[in-house]
Design a protein around this motif. Structure first.
Motif: not given
Length: 215
Positions: A55-57, A72-74, A79-81, A87-88
């Motif tokens: 996810s690049g986190m 977490p922000s949208l 990114r996690l989705s 799906p988000v």
């Protein structure tokens, strides 16, 4: 003479933070997202480090999200989705819901089709919980016609057979056990097992298998 709050030098009354509906909703939202992120990560067999890489986190931020210590922000959810391939909206599942529970009414189990699903044999799945609570696989078996041979089964984990009605001989390896209503048989699934002789029809029993978690 009584003083009115907010007058005569008294500060105005403010709502207690714990009773603020918005505060409660934010807390519930954070808890739901934390549970779903951890659930989806474990389903893929990933560590926190692997999800962080995908996810690049940072591992630290992911750890805070999974422990409901950060919201977490949208953009972060997006990114996690993508990394978890869900799906988000999946992250909000469980919000304002009770803990997972499966309720199956009599006769409404999901029919299972496999090599033993012939005339006079019904196998009903009674549901499997979502990960990480998917440790059991309950099946209700109904036998209404006699047969000369039955398939033998082998699987990982253990199994519990609980007789509900009828009478049968159940084979386990080279041994046979006579089971009737109220009897229970528990064994290791790696040894070949299955019905050996149907003595009194109709026969119905509950089979509960333990599911070995994937690593």
């Amino acid at each position: 003479m009584a003083h009115i709050a907010g007058l005569a030098g008294h500060p105005p009354v403010r709502p207690v933070p714990e009773l603020d509906g918005r505060h409660d909703l934010e807390e519930a939202l954070g808890t739901a997202i934390a549970a779903r992120v951890r659930e989806f990560r474990l389903q893929l067999g990933w560590t926190v480090g692997q999800l962080a890489a995908e996810s690049g986190m940072s591992k630290g931020m992911l750890s805070k999200i999974e422990n409901a210590q950060a919201s977490p922000s949208l953009a972060t959810l997006a990114r996690l989705s993508e990394a978890l391939q869900v799906p988000v909206t999946a992250f909000f599942r469980g919000l304002n819901e009770e803990q997972d529970v499966l309720y199956v009414r009599a006769g409404q189990g999901l029919n299972i089709e496999h090599k033993g699903s012939e005339t006079g044999r019904r196998y009903e799945s009674l549901g499997i919980m979502r990960a990480p609570s998917n440790a059991l696989e309950p099946v209700r078996v109904t036998l209404t016609e006699r047969a000369d041979t039955f398939p033998l089964y082998q699987h990982a984990g253990t199994e519990l057979i609980y007789m509900l009605a009828g009478r049968m001989e159940y084979g386990y390896g080279s041994s046979r056990y006579v089971l009737e209503s109220g009897d229970a048989l528990q064994f290791t699934g790696g040894v070949p097992h299955g019905p050996a002789a149907l003595v009194e029809l109709p026969i119905q029993f509950l089979s509960v298998k333990s599911i070995t978690p994937s690593s």
